[in-house]
Design an enzyme around this catalytic site. Structure first.
Site, mmCIF file in Angstrom:
data_model
loop_
_atom_site.group_PDB
_atom_site.id
_atom_site.type_symbol
_atom_site.label_atom_id
_atom_site.label_comp_id
_atom_site.label_asym_id
_atom_site.label_seq_id
_atom_site.Cartn_x
_atom_site.Cartn_y
_atom_site.Cartn_z
ATOM 1 N N HIS A 41 -4.411 9.808 -0.897
ATOM 2 C CA HIS A 41 -3.595 8.599 -0.690
ATOM 3 C C HIS A 41 -3.640 7.706 -1.925
ATOM 4 C CE1 HIS A 41 -1.298 5.880 1.798
ATOM 5 N NE2 HIS A 41 -2.134 4.887 1.556
ATOM 6 N N SER A 60 4.517 3.524 1.979
ATOM 7 C CA SER A 60 3.217 3.427 1.311
ATOM 8 C C SER A 60 3.371 3.128 -0.174
ATOM 9 C CB SER A 60 2.445 4.741 1.475
ATOM 10 O OG SER A 60 2.142 4.978 2.819
ATOM 11 N N MET A 119 5.529 11.570 6.489
ATOM 12 C CA MET A 119 5.031 11.331 7.848
ATOM 13 C C MET A 119 5.676 10.111 8.492
ATOM 14 S SD MET A 119 0.992 11.843 6.953
ATOM 15 C CE MET A 119 0.461 13.127 5.805
ATOM 16 N N SER A 120 6.891 9.771 8.086
ATOM 17 C CA SER A 120 7.524 8.556 8.602
ATOM 18 C C SER A 120 9.040 8.732 8.652
ATOM 19 C CB SER A 120 7.162 7.364 7.706
ATOM 20 O OG SER A 120 7.751 7.507 6.419
ATOM 21 N N HIS A 161 3.130 4.337 12.382
ATOM 22 C CA HIS A 161 3.230 5.789 12.269
ATOM 23 C C HIS A 161 2.765 6.449 13.564
ATOM 24 C CE1 HIS A 161 2.649 4.331 8.111
ATOM 25 N NE2 HIS A 161 3.413 5.341 7.751
ATOM 26 N N ASN A 174 3.845 12.853 -5.202
ATOM 27 C CA ASN A 174 2.970 13.984 -5.540
ATOM 28 C C ASN A 174 3.724 15.267 -5.241
ATOM 29 O OD1 ASN A 174 2.085 12.773 -2.653
ATOM 30 N ND2 ASN A 174 2.072 15.019 -2.575
ATOM 31 N N HIS A 222 0.122 -0.840 3.186
ATOM 32 C CA HIS A 222 0.938 -1.360 4.281
ATOM 33 C C HIS A 222 0.401 -2.732 4.669
ATOM 34 C CE1 HIS A 222 3.262 2.349 5.294
ATOM 35 N NE2 HIS A 222 2.249 2.905 4.659
ATOM 36 N N ALA A 256 7.067 7.256 0.800
ATOM 37 C CA ALA A 256 6.370 8.112 -0.162
ATOM 38 C C ALA A 256 6.412 9.531 0.382
ATOM 39 C CB ALA A 256 4.927 7.647 -0.337
ATOM 40 N N TYR A 273 1.079 9.092 13.691
ATOM 41 C CA TYR A 273 -0.287 9.611 13.516
ATOM 42 C C TYR A 273 -1.354 8.558 13.802
ATOM 43 C CZ TYR A 273 -0.179 7.572 8.757
ATOM 44 O OH TYR A 273 -0.075 6.736 7.664
ATOM 45 N N GLU A 274 -0.950 7.278 13.872
ATOM 46 C CA GLU A 274 -1.905 6.236 14.238
ATOM 47 C C GLU A 274 -2.164 6.205 15.742
ATOM 48 O OE1 GLU A 274 -1.359 2.442 11.643
ATOM 49 O OE2 GLU A 274 0.632 3.357 11.819
#
Length: 283
Positions: free
Chosen positions: A247, A29, A211-212, A84, A235, A62, A114, A86-87
């Protein structure tokens, strides 16, 4: 997914990319701008590639395409964006691009992501070389049929190659780019972690969370592709800064570190590709 199901993908990409890649770049990201540095670029949208998951909505940061060409004399294919879990994709869907690009000849993979900083002292913009990970997604892309050339029970004692990390540290010192090493925790998402979860992750040994990355690295190691992972701390994780997470913040910090990250990747690519080729020749 079966091994025959990726054959149309490999055939299509072999026709579009006339030169075999030595390395795969997976860009997270806000970090996809690295692909703009590729020379003699050939761009292919994910949606044009047979077998690739069809994205129902674009995710900011992306672009959703493969970019093939040269960077610092190394033949590369960059994933400008990634899939991902989560998609809603299966782990095998997320792993498909790595399997296909490895079939074209790539034997090194450099991943960026990220991540939220957990380790005390991290500030947004820090770069962390991933030394190890925690698979807290509790899913694995190797479940099911073993693909030709893949190990059924791959050794994960060195998922992020130690030699690649040494090369990255050498480049960082030469360029005066501060880097550190740490453990990346991969969680399913798409929610950011709660403060209690962040405290738990810290006690488990995680230095950063995202998350990746984890599914791609698992399948790469099963194939024999060596990996270098770089987390951009965009962050501080929940409960550590007193601010709400967004995001937009991820995207903003990704843009701020672009120059340093591009310099680091450009410097390390010629060092990790020969290292991998040399090890294959020795074996």
């Amino acid at each position: 997914m079966t091994h025959t199901s990726i054959e149309p993908t490999v055939t299509f990409l072999r026709e579009r990319f006339t030169r075999a890649p030595h390395a795969i770049l997976v860009l997270g990201s806000g970090l996809g701008g690295l692909a703009d540095e590729i020379e003699d670029a050939v761009r292919v949208p994910f949606d044009d590639i047979p077998g690739f998951p069809r994205r129902t909505q674009a995710l900011a940061g992306h672009a959703g395409q493969l970019v093939a060409g040269r960077m610092e004399g190394v033949e590369v294919v960059a994933m400008q964006g990634r899939f991902h879990l989560y998609e809603g994709w299966k782990p095998s869907d997320v792993a498909l691009p790595v399997r296909a690009l490895a079939s074209l000849g790539a034997r090194s993979m450099l991943l960026t992501n990220a991540a939220g900083g957990i380790r005390p002292g991290f500030v947004p913009g820090d770069l962390m070389l991933i030394a190890d990970h925690l698979n807290l997604m509790f899913q694995n892309p190797l479940i099911g049929e073993t693909f030709p050339g893949e190990t059924r029970f791959p050794d994960m004692s060195d998922p992020y190659d130690a030699g690649f990390r040494r090369a990255a540290e050498e480049v960082a010192r030469e360029l005066k780019i501060p880097v550190t090493q740490g453990v990346y925790a991969g969680l399913l998402g798409p929610t950011y972690e709660t403060p209690a979860e962040v405290r738990m992750l810290g006690r488990l040994g995680a230095d950063a969370v995202g998350m990746s990355t984890v599914p791609e690295v698992i399948v790469a190691r099963a194939i024999g592709v060596k990996c270098l992972g770089i987390s951009c701390i965009t962050n501080l994780a929940a409960g550590l800064s007193g601010q709400a997470l967004s995001h937009d913040e991820v995207m903003e910090v990704g843009a701020q570190v672009r120059e340093r990250l591009v310099a680091l990747v450009r410097g390390v690519l010629p060092r990790i590709a020969p290292l991998n080729l040399a090890s294959e020749a020795a074996s």
